[in-house]
Design an enzyme around this catalytic site. Structure first.
Site, mmCIF file in Angstrom:
data_model
loop_
_atom_site.group_PDB
_atom_site.id
_atom_site.type_symbol
_atom_site.label_atom_id
_atom_site.label_comp_id
_atom_site.label_asym_id
_atom_site.label_seq_id
_atom_site.Cartn_x
_atom_site.Cartn_y
_atom_site.Cartn_z
ATOM 1 N N LYS A 48 0.838 -1.203 0.000
ATOM 2 C CA LYS A 48 0.000 0.000 0.000
ATOM 3 C C LYS A 48 0.872 1.252 0.000
ATOM 4 C CE LYS A 48 -3.862 -2.502 2.018
ATOM 5 N NZ LYS A 48 -4.736 -2.856 3.158
ATOM 6 N N GLN A 92 -4.988 -1.871 9.272
ATOM 7 C CA GLN A 92 -4.891 -3.193 8.641
ATOM 8 C C GLN A 92 -5.509 -4.257 9.555
ATOM 9 O OE1 GLN A 92 -3.738 -3.615 5.483
ATOM 10 N NE2 GLN A 92 -4.158 -5.804 5.578
ATOM 11 N N ASP A 115 -11.417 2.230 3.462
ATOM 12 C CA ASP A 115 -11.748 0.801 3.308
ATOM 13 C C ASP A 115 -13.242 0.598 3.021
ATOM 14 O OD1 ASP A 115 -9.527 -0.973 3.599
ATOM 15 O OD2 ASP A 115 -9.358 -0.399 5.714
HETATM 16 N N1 GUN Z 1 -7.126 -7.141 5.725
HETATM 17 C C1 GUN Z 1 -7.359 -7.885 4.622
HETATM 18 N N2 GUN Z 1 -7.884 -7.124 3.641
HETATM 19 C C2 GUN Z 1 -7.963 -5.866 4.140
HETATM 20 C C3 GUN Z 1 -8.413 -4.632 3.595
HETATM 21 O O1 GUN Z 1 -8.867 -4.523 2.454
HETATM 22 N N3 GUN Z 1 -8.319 -3.564 4.419
HETATM 23 C C4 GUN Z 1 -7.856 -3.653 5.697
HETATM 24 N N4 GUN Z 1 -7.830 -2.541 6.428
HETATM 25 N N5 GUN Z 1 -7.436 -4.779 6.218
HETATM 26 C C5 GUN Z 1 -7.488 -5.876 5.449
#
Ligand code: GUN
Length: 282
Positions: A48, A92, A115
């Site tokens: 990211k 996350q 998200d």
């Molecule tokens: N963990 C697995 N996929 C995601 C996601 O798309 N966003 C976040 N914040 N955590 C995750």
């Protein structure tokens, strides 16, 4: 079988985000929080941050120890909510067991919820009045759109009912006039249901769960699952070498849905910036 190339399409999406940011001379900012030391989460967070650097998005990383108290994390989120230079906040998942995922999500300012996990944004998603998109499902839709695959009137079978993928995937497919069946671990006759699909989105997380006998001839298969085999290689839900003999279109793992998730996150960060600066309506 043709490949749905998530790596290539994500590059095109990120390039468009980068060009808009450069043209307007703006500097959106994404704050990424990682609690603990889950190695998979570490990789996702690094990817990211790399994408942010590519797009010209400023990224801030907050790494907190595994034993972080919930109040401390919520305090950090409060600070980031107040900070006008921060446009997107992403914690996350998963978080360690002493922390409630629900409370973390509820604390993030919905305007900074890149998200699309906050209840306000989930409500907007299901009523069709959303700007921030659920990253993985919107990435799947962007892949289909890129290759001219229109879900309108098609039967889409979603395997998995998580808040991150399965449920928002169903919402986006409905929005595009697909007929949607959501299957999960308690579904009976999964194979028979899959055999009636035009489009299968598999978000199970078990290597080679989706076998060739579950895939109708000519189906479009989007493989959102990612697992690590004992030898360390990454593997999707689909039994790729056999499913490719049946499917008309198939995403590889890696290089399919994963990169698309991050590309949508970049779009969302730019959208969040625009929402906060009043350039677009809420
Ligand atoms: N963990 C697995 N996929 C995601 C996601 O798309 N966003 C976040 N914040 N955590 C995750």
């Amino acid at each position: 079988m043709q490949i749905l190339d998530g790596k290539a399409v994500s590059l095109a999406v990120k390039t468009a985000v980068r060009d808009e940011i450069a043209k307007e001379g703006i500097a959106p900012c994404l704050a990424v929080i990682l609690v603990g030391n889950d190695p998979a989460s570490r990789v996702y967070v690094n990817n990211k941050k790399k994408a942010c650097a590519f797009c010209g998005i400023r990224s801030l990383e907050f790494t907190l120890p595994e034993n972080t108290a919930q109040e401390e994390l919520l305090g950090l989120i409060d600070d980031l909510n107040r900070d006008e230079t921060v446009n997107g906040i992403l914690c996350q998942l998963p978080v360690p067991k002493q922390i409630s995922e629900k409370e973390v999500i509820a604390r993030i300012n919905p305007k900074k919820d890149v998200d699309c996990f906050h209840n306000e944004n989930v409500g907007r998603l299901w009523t069709g009045s959303f700007r921030l998109k659920p990253c993985t499902p919107a990435g799947v839709m962007a892949l289909l759109d890129h290759y001219g695959i229109d879900p309108d009137g098609k039967h889409c079978v979603v395997i998995g009912r998580s808040n991150i993928v399965g449920k928002p995937m169903a919402a986006l497919m409905l929005e595009r006039n697909a007929t949607v069946t959501v299957c999960h671990s308690r579904t009976r006759n999964l194979k028979e249901i899959c055999l009636q699909a035009d489009i299968i989105v598999s978000a199970v997380g078990k290597a080679r769960f989706l076998t060739a006998d579950m895939v109708p001839e000519g189906a479009v298969v989007l493989d959102v699952g990612i697992s690590r085999l004992p030898d360390g290689t990454l593997c999707g839900d689909a039994d790729f070498d056999k499913v490719k003999e049946k499917a008309a279109w198939l995403t590889p793992v890696p290089g399919g849905c994963g990169p698309m998730t991050i590309a949508v996150l970049m779009q969302n960060t730019l959208t969040a910036y625009r929402i906060q600066t009043g350039a677009v309506g809420k």
